[in-house]
Design an enzyme around this catalytic site. Structure first.
Site, mmCIF file in Angstrom:
data_model
loop_
_atom_site.group_PDB
_atom_site.id
_atom_site.type_symbol
_atom_site.label_atom_id
_atom_site.label_comp_id
_atom_site.label_asym_id
_atom_site.label_seq_id
_atom_site.Cartn_x
_atom_site.Cartn_y
_atom_site.Cartn_z
ATOM 1 N N ARG A 71 21.681 36.018 56.422
ATOM 2 C CA ARG A 71 21.635 35.192 57.256
ATOM 3 C C ARG A 71 20.971 35.397 58.690
ATOM 4 O O ARG A 71 20.494 35.340 59.256
ATOM 5 C CB ARG A 71 22.183 33.540 56.790
ATOM 6 C CG ARG A 71 21.410 32.957 55.434
ATOM 7 C CD ARG A 71 22.064 31.601 55.226
ATOM 8 N NE ARG A 71 21.796 30.988 54.549
ATOM 9 C CZ ARG A 71 22.412 29.736 54.332
ATOM 10 N NH1 ARG A 71 23.081 29.051 54.746
ATOM 11 N NH2 ARG A 71 21.719 28.678 53.531
ATOM 12 N N LYS A 77 23.548 23.289 36.397
ATOM 13 C CA LYS A 77 23.343 22.266 36.219
ATOM 14 C C LYS A 77 21.639 21.963 35.325
ATOM 15 O O LYS A 77 21.273 22.214 36.121
ATOM 16 C CB LYS A 77 23.551 20.741 37.195
ATOM 17 C CG LYS A 77 25.125 21.097 37.463
ATOM 18 C CD LYS A 77 25.217 20.111 38.076
ATOM 19 C CE LYS A 77 26.760 19.498 38.957
ATOM 20 N NZ LYS A 77 26.041 18.596 40.009
ATOM 21 N N GLY A 113 21.445 30.317 46.692
ATOM 22 C CA GLY A 113 22.722 31.228 46.824
ATOM 23 C C GLY A 113 23.227 32.434 45.552
ATOM 24 O O GLY A 113 22.855 33.156 46.253
ATOM 25 N N GLY A 130 18.780 24.917 48.665
ATOM 26 C CA GLY A 130 18.209 23.961 48.268
ATOM 27 C C GLY A 130 17.147 23.381 48.645
ATOM 28 O O GLY A 130 16.137 23.266 48.453
HETATM 29 C C1 3PG Z 1 22.915 26.318 53.496
HETATM 30 O O1 3PG Z 1 23.931 26.563 52.275
HETATM 31 O O2 3PG Z 1 22.999 25.042 51.782
HETATM 32 C C2 3PG Z 1 22.333 25.384 54.728
HETATM 33 O O3 3PG Z 1 23.453 26.164 55.116
HETATM 34 C C3 3PG Z 1 22.318 24.036 54.173
HETATM 35 O O4 3PG Z 1 23.925 23.404 53.871
HETATM 36 P P1 3PG Z 1 24.062 22.091 53.149
HETATM 37 O O5 3PG Z 1 24.595 22.331 52.360
HETATM 38 O O6 3PG Z 1 25.693 21.847 53.850
HETATM 39 O O7 3PG Z 1 23.039 20.534 54.457
#
Ligand code: 3PG
Ligand code: MG
Length: 395
Positions: A35, A197, A353, A376
């Site tokens: 990132r 999931k 991720g 997400g």
């Molecule tokens: C992530 O790594 O998913 C983003 O930085 C968002 O973080 P969060 O899910 O804690 O809002």
């Protein structure tokens, strides 16, 4: 949306929302700097124009105010190296210190504000807090694609206090690549979905059924599909309230002419650890007391053939518990196949991720078309949701 290249930052202080929510080890060393690397061209463009940058981010999910282990100070040396300039740091993202450091910032300089989530106002999208942040800069840049699905003060609300709102390079590239896969895929188009999931992936799977030729399902979520078909899955992960849904997804796939592939064999273990007893069995034949932790060799072969002959590949979620070397083969094999598909003139987008860290840990980050910085956020975008962080740049 204003793009970065349309804007001249000369003499301006850019307030830049980045997503520097990066993984740190026990020694506070960054274990994956994707990132940071991704956002570097945005920062460099601002500095090269003769502007200065005030960077704001969250790190983790602190619950009750400031916590040492969530301090962004641990990023300062890495950022200084990447940007080629000594990055200044404000212990508190708002307040006197931040204000005076921001005010004193000279062209070419960078200031990093401490974790925005030390204030509850951030996640609440508090207006007064957003306004305080807005006072620190003249122009707002949002390059935090990974957090664009959150309507937080710094990602969304703050934008209304600026006349000039600019979309950063990361944000732009993420949206372009997602669009490319969704709207203009070369065929065959294969999506590989994994992870624990089914419930996390329902909407994206439904969306993809209108787009893909092949849908590969692996990882923990595959056992719910197997159980619904009457297989024995032992102690494997299962969402019992999603059994019917998996049947519906299979029916929808059939109706739309999408080939849906599930694992045919699985590596099972008698305990959730790397050194547990292991064996490979048919996916329907997992004995009680055992759990599936990776796809088996026949599945690896089948899945990789499909991926390697695809012209567009979207991969989200690991095939097994790849954090344990003994259950990483499935995920590693998919990663290798995605690289091969890319070498074969295919387009590959790695989202999420876990699949992103798998690709990066294997050193394949440069060998695929694009590794998304969003988990997400990418899923929600692909599901067709409006991301508040993106919408705020458009208004
Ligand atoms: C992530 O790594 O998913 C983003 O930085 C968002 O973080 P969060 O899910 O804690 O809002
Ligand atoms: Mg998240």
């Amino acid at each position: 949306m204003n793009t970065l290249d349309q804007f001249n930052f000369e003499g301006k202080k850019a307030l830049v929302r980045v997503d520097f929510n990066v993984p740190l080890n026990a020694e506070f060393e960054i274990t994956d700097d994707t990132r940071i690397k991704a956002a570097t061209p945005t920062i460099k463009k601002i500095l090269a124009d003769g502007g200065s940058a005030i960077l704001m981010s969250h790190l983790g999910r602190p619950k009750n105010g400031p916590e040492e282990k969530f301090s962004l100070k641990y990023l300062v040396s890495t950022l200084s190296e990447r940007f080629g300039t000594e990055v200044k740091f404000a212990e508190d993202c708002v307040g006197e210190d931040a204000v005076s450091l921001a005010a004193g910032l000279q062209p070419g300089e960078v200031l990093l504000l401490n974790n925005l989530r030390f204030y509850k106002e951030e996640t609440k999208g508090d207006e007064a807090f957003a306004e305080k942040l807005s006072k620190l800069g003249d122009v707002y840049v949002n390059d935090a694609f990974g957090t664009a699905h959150r309507a937080h003060a710094s990602t969304t609300i703050v934008a209304k206090f600026f006349a000039d709102k600019v979309c950063g390079y990361v944000m732009q590239a993420e949206l372009d690549n997602a669009e490319k896969v969704l709207n203009n895929p070369q065929r065959p188009f294969t999506a590989i979905m994994g992870g624990a999931k089914v419930s996390d992936k329902i909407l994206i799977i439904e969306k993809l059924l209108d787009k893909v030729d092949n849908l590969i399902i692996g990882g923990g979520m595959s056992y719910t599909f197997t159980k619904a078909k009457g297989g024995n899955i032992g102690n494997s992960l299962c969402e019992n309230d999603k059994l019917e849904l998996t049947k519906e997804l299979e029916e929808k796939a059939k109706a739309k002419g999408v080939k849906l592939y599930l694992p045919s064999d699985t590596v099972i273990a008698d305990d959730f650890n790397n050194e547990a007893n292991r064996q490979t069995v048919g996916n329907q034949d997992i004995p009680d007391g055992w759990m599936g932790l990776d796809i088996g060799p026949d599945t690896r072969k089948q899945f990789s053939e499909i991926v390697e002959s695809s012209k567009t590949v979207l991969w989200n979620g690991p095939m097994g518990v790849f954090e344990f070397p003994n259950y990483a083969k499935g995920t590693d094999t998919i990663a290798e196949s995605v690289v091969k598909a890319t070498e074969n003139d295919g387009f590959s987008l790695i989202g999420g991720g876990d699949s992103a860290s798998a690709i990066n840990n294997l050193g394949y980050g440069e060998k695929v078309s694009y590794v998304s910085t969003g988990g997400g956020a990418l899923l929600e975008y692909m599901e067709g949701k409006v991301l508040p962080g993106v919408a705020a740049l458009e208004n």
